[in-house]
Design an enzyme around this catalytic site. Sequence first.
Site, PDB file in Angstrom:
ATOM      1  N   THR A  71       0.913  -1.304  -0.126  1.00 33.62           N
ATOM      2  CA  THR A  71      -0.019  -0.111  -0.098  1.00 33.62           C
ATOM      3  C   THR A  71       0.772   1.264  -0.025  1.00 33.62           C
ATOM      4  O   THR A  71       0.405   2.140  -0.331  1.00 33.62           O
ATOM      5  CB  THR A  71      -0.799  -0.010   1.251  1.00 33.62           C
ATOM      6  OG1 THR A  71      -0.017   0.038   2.406  1.00 33.62           O
ATOM      7  CG2 THR A  71      -2.041  -1.124   1.120  1.00 33.62           C
ATOM      8  N   SER A 105       8.656   4.399   6.086  1.00 33.24           N
ATOM      9  CA  SER A 105       7.772   5.003   6.943  1.00 33.24           C
ATOM     10  C   SER A 105       8.279   4.617   8.504  1.00 33.24           C
ATOM     11  O   SER A 105       9.549   5.055   8.737  1.00 33.24           O
ATOM     12  CB  SER A 105       6.374   4.357   6.766  1.00 33.24           C
ATOM     13  OG  SER A 105       5.520   4.972   7.529  1.00 33.24           O
ATOM     14  N   HIS A 106       7.512   3.938   8.945  1.00 30.73           N
ATOM     15  CA  HIS A 106       7.792   3.685  10.574  1.00 30.73           C
ATOM     16  C   HIS A 106       8.555   2.354  10.776  1.00 30.73           C
ATOM     17  O   HIS A 106       9.007   2.033  11.861  1.00 30.73           O
ATOM     18  CB  HIS A 106       6.740   3.586  11.556  1.00 30.73           C
ATOM     19  CG  HIS A 106       5.749   2.509  11.087  1.00 30.73           C
ATOM     20  ND1 HIS A 106       5.084   2.362   9.865  1.00 30.73           N
ATOM     21  CD2 HIS A 106       5.457   1.419  11.537  1.00 30.73           C
ATOM     22  CE1 HIS A 106       4.208   1.167   9.604  1.00 30.73           C
ATOM     23  NE2 HIS A 106       4.522   0.489  10.583  1.00 30.73           N
ATOM     24  N   GLU A 147      -7.177   3.954  10.341  1.00 27.68           N
ATOM     25  CA  GLU A 147      -6.937   3.778  11.543  1.00 27.68           C
ATOM     26  C   GLU A 147      -5.629   3.587  12.278  1.00 27.68           C
ATOM     27  O   GLU A 147      -5.227   3.506  13.289  1.00 27.68           O
ATOM     28  CB  GLU A 147      -7.826   2.319  12.030  1.00 27.68           C
ATOM     29  CG  GLU A 147      -7.057   0.961  11.670  1.00 27.68           C
ATOM     30  CD  GLU A 147      -6.822   0.925  10.139  1.00 27.68           C
ATOM     31  OE1 GLU A 147      -5.654   0.233   9.744  1.00 27.68           O
ATOM     32  OE2 GLU A 147      -7.169   1.486   9.200  1.00 27.68           O
ATOM     33  N   LYS A 186       8.568   4.980  -2.774  1.00 26.25           N
ATOM     34  CA  LYS A 186       6.965   5.036  -3.153  1.00 26.25           C
ATOM     35  C   LYS A 186       6.831   5.951  -4.097  1.00 26.25           C
ATOM     36  O   LYS A 186       7.419   7.009  -3.977  1.00 26.25           O
ATOM     37  CB  LYS A 186       6.202   5.133  -1.854  1.00 26.25           C
ATOM     38  CG  LYS A 186       6.112   6.337  -1.302  1.00 26.25           C
ATOM     39  CD  LYS A 186       5.561   6.528   0.018  1.00 26.25           C
ATOM     40  CE  LYS A 186       5.211   7.539   0.717  1.00 26.25           C
ATOM     41  NZ  LYS A 186       4.306   7.827   1.941  1.00 26.25           N
ATOM     42  N   ARG A 202       2.503  10.048   9.513  1.00 23.73           N
ATOM     43  CA  ARG A 202       1.542   9.522  10.675  1.00 23.73           C
ATOM     44  C   ARG A 202       1.501  10.569  11.723  1.00 23.73           C
ATOM     45  O   ARG A 202       2.674  11.188  11.836  1.00 23.73           O
ATOM     46  CB  ARG A 202       1.792   8.160  10.986  1.00 23.73           C
ATOM     47  CG  ARG A 202       1.553   7.061  10.019  1.00 23.73           C
ATOM     48  CD  ARG A 202       2.014   5.648  10.637  1.00 23.73           C
ATOM     49  NE  ARG A 202       1.697   4.714   9.637  1.00 23.73           N
ATOM     50  CZ  ARG A 202       1.545   3.388   9.755  1.00 23.73           C
ATOM     51  NH1 ARG A 202       1.339   3.025  11.155  1.00 23.73           N
ATOM     52  NH2 ARG A 202       1.300   2.260   8.818  1.00 23.73           N
ATOM     53  N   ASP A 246       6.225   9.662  12.414  1.00 26.91           N
ATOM     54  CA  ASP A 246       7.160   8.366  12.188  1.00 26.91           C
ATOM     55  C   ASP A 246       7.971   9.016  11.233  1.00 26.91           C
ATOM     56  O   ASP A 246       8.138  10.356  11.137  1.00 26.91           O
ATOM     57  CB  ASP A 246       6.136   7.375  11.335  1.00 26.91           C
ATOM     58  CG  ASP A 246       5.557   7.831  10.232  1.00 26.91           C
ATOM     59  OD1 ASP A 246       5.348   9.192   9.933  1.00 26.91           O
ATOM     60  OD2 ASP A 246       5.083   7.179   9.334  1.00 26.91           O
ATOM     61  N   ASP A 248       8.648   9.369   7.960  1.00 28.21           N
ATOM     62  CA  ASP A 248       8.520  10.343   6.694  1.00 28.21           C
ATOM     63  C   ASP A 248       7.149  11.390   7.269  1.00 28.21           C
ATOM     64  O   ASP A 248       6.598  12.048   6.256  1.00 28.21           O
ATOM     65  CB  ASP A 248       8.058   9.536   5.676  1.00 28.21           C
ATOM     66  CG  ASP A 248       6.581   8.764   5.631  1.00 28.21           C
ATOM     67  OD1 ASP A 248       6.578   8.252   6.658  1.00 28.21           O
ATOM     68  OD2 ASP A 248       6.074   8.679   4.744  1.00 28.21           O
TER      69      ASP A 248
END
Length: 541
Positions: A44, A146-147, A387, A156, A304, A299, A301
């Site tokens: 994703t 990301s995290h 979420e 990405k 979040r 995080d 990047d």
Amino acid sequence: MTVHPRAGLPAEPADLIDVPRVVSRYYTTHPDPASPEQRVAFGTSGHRGSSLRAAFNEDHIAATSQAIVEYRRDQGVSGPLFLGRDTHALSEPAAVTALEVFAANDVTVLVDSRDRYVPTPALSHAILAYNAKNAVKADGVVVTPSHNPPDDGGFKYNPPNGGPADTDATKWIQDRANELLAAGLKGVRRANLKDRSEKYDYLGTYVDDLPAVIDIDAIRNAGVRIGADPLGGASVDYWGEIASRHGLDLTVVNPTVDARFGFMTLDWDGKIRMDCSSPYAMASLIAQKDRFQIATGNDADADRHGIVTPDGGLMNPNHYLAVAIDYLFRNRTGWPGGTGIGKTLVSSSMIDRVAADLGRRLDEVPVGFKWFVPGLLDASIGFGGEESAGASFLRRDGGVWSTDKDGILLDLLASEIIAVTGRTPSEHYRELTGRFGDPAYARIDAPATREEKAILGKLSPEQVTAKELAGEAITAVLTSAPGNGAAIGGLKVVTENGWFAARPSGTEDVYKIYAESFRGREHLAAIQEEARAVVSAALRG
């Protein structure tokens, strides 16, 4: 879920990666294209993996960059490509590889004018700002996992709509990259990275535009005391600039950048992970909650958000989404009257109840922020959130701000909520539970073979024969999302006071069960138990 005995405690020397080894393996290890674990795989949020496991190496990035060149050419994208990176050890080497491929293919690349880090939302904002003024369209790449843990890399692609690439794009890029890998990179062009790169002020453009989307004056005038922890990520320079340019009482709690992320507390499984929604990874900031009226995390990047209040500690992401939606739709008078609310189907039903109370349309979509992109672009949704602590929303005048997740934006919104209402987001959530009930929510994993996961991903509602779930009549069985009709790649079963959703894991031999109950923990446990039985019966046919 078994919690590691040192979860929430500071990392020790033995927990840290050997950065030179991780980087050298990026260049010296060559993946086996015949091994599924070593091929390019876009999830994703792009391709991710570790150089130590031959899952993120120079061959992957060269092939993927060439595939992106060919994809954007086929799509008629002839403008510049915005390129950003985060603070992971593999991000800079991967960015250099990408630059060499883009340069050889005559793609003009816009890199950070300070040669620093670029958060995902700043890149999305940059693409949209450019395309609003130019007929020739631009797109972008963010080099980030990301995290994920420090030895991972990520890559990405964001097309001209500024958001995460859709499934058609990622499949095309993934398949072409794997063709190039299998051909020994024949067809991949490389050149001097300086040939086609230009400078772009990501930080200044993003930070200076914030008053268009957040009531910065209210935050400043109220003197809200803010503590911002970048968790060593790409937002590190941005928070200091936000404080100075907008005159906010904002302290950057930890300005350290360390590719080992040695300042982190360990996550639930004993790994270093920059997950700002995890109470274990956020333990050091939670310990400082009384120093500030609001403390926030991001995080690596910055797509979040993590919200910490003196009265509530770290907020559950579902709780904060509900509060943010309730506040925004009551206070953004410049938004169109028909603007709806976007949520993923595994987000809390508290959002459904808030939306109904607001009289706003609710668009429930599959997991993945890409599903919110069209609505944020045309303002048919004012807010899109998932979420896993990712969300974005419209400018104050109803125009598009970003079409990717924006953790900086959601963090600042928490300060605006305090400034305007005099109450913390956690206080607001307690008010919501007093009106709508207090839901219990959890995610667990259940074992599944590859064959079972494939069946689960293609179920039809008719394959579910159960009529009740945890003592309540089943009111809906969904295998496609109500908001857009897209397949959810799994199953959702709904009752009046609860629901569960089951989705196969893309990386492990398990399926994930998300469940929620408005009748308490015992009812939630009953839903989880019966969910396994419902899924097992459906898998048996």
